[in-house]
Design a protein around this motif. Sequence first.
Motif, PDB file in Angstrom:
ATOM      1  N   ALA A  18      37.979  49.650  31.367  1.00 38.47           N
ATOM      2  CA  ALA A  18      37.725  48.274  30.927  1.00 38.47           C
ATOM      3  C   ALA A  18      37.809  47.325  32.107  1.00 38.47           C
ATOM      4  N   ARG A  19      37.111  46.200  31.983  1.00 37.96           N
ATOM      5  CA  ARG A  19      37.206  45.111  32.964  1.00 37.96           C
ATOM      6  C   ARG A  19      37.971  43.988  32.271  1.00 37.96           C
ATOM      7  N   PHE A  20      39.072  43.556  32.892  1.00 36.09           N
ATOM      8  CA  PHE A  20      39.930  42.534  32.300  1.00 36.09           C
ATOM      9  C   PHE A  20      39.473  41.135  32.700  1.00 36.09           C
ATOM     10  N   GLU A  21      40.120  40.122  32.098  1.00 36.01           N
ATOM     11  CA  GLU A  21      39.740  38.725  32.311  1.00 36.01           C
ATOM     12  C   GLU A  21      39.730  38.336  33.787  1.00 36.01           C
ATOM     13  N   ASN A  22      40.691  38.839  34.555  1.00 31.73           N
ATOM     14  CA  ASN A  22      40.777  38.473  35.973  1.00 31.73           C
ATOM     15  C   ASN A  22      39.923  39.374  36.857  1.00 31.73           C
TER      16      ASN A  22
END
Length: 76
Positions: A18-22
Amino acid sequence: MVSVRLTPRASRDRIRLARFENETVGYRAWVTAPPVAGKANCALLRLLAKELGVSKARLSIVGGRTGRRKLVKVAR
């Protein structure tokens, strides 16, 4: 080090990148175990070990033991 966002009490155990908000990349994991007495953390380590192809003994949670966001260390 591996960053993981854990969701306990899911309908089934699963994990994905997954790619997180930051904008960091890590794993998003769902486990059926409840977040009681470290059961969800143990289930996470078992699932992550299988995904990475390493022994569960080589993994340890170094950050976020009681939160959803975990930082897991993979020993050599």
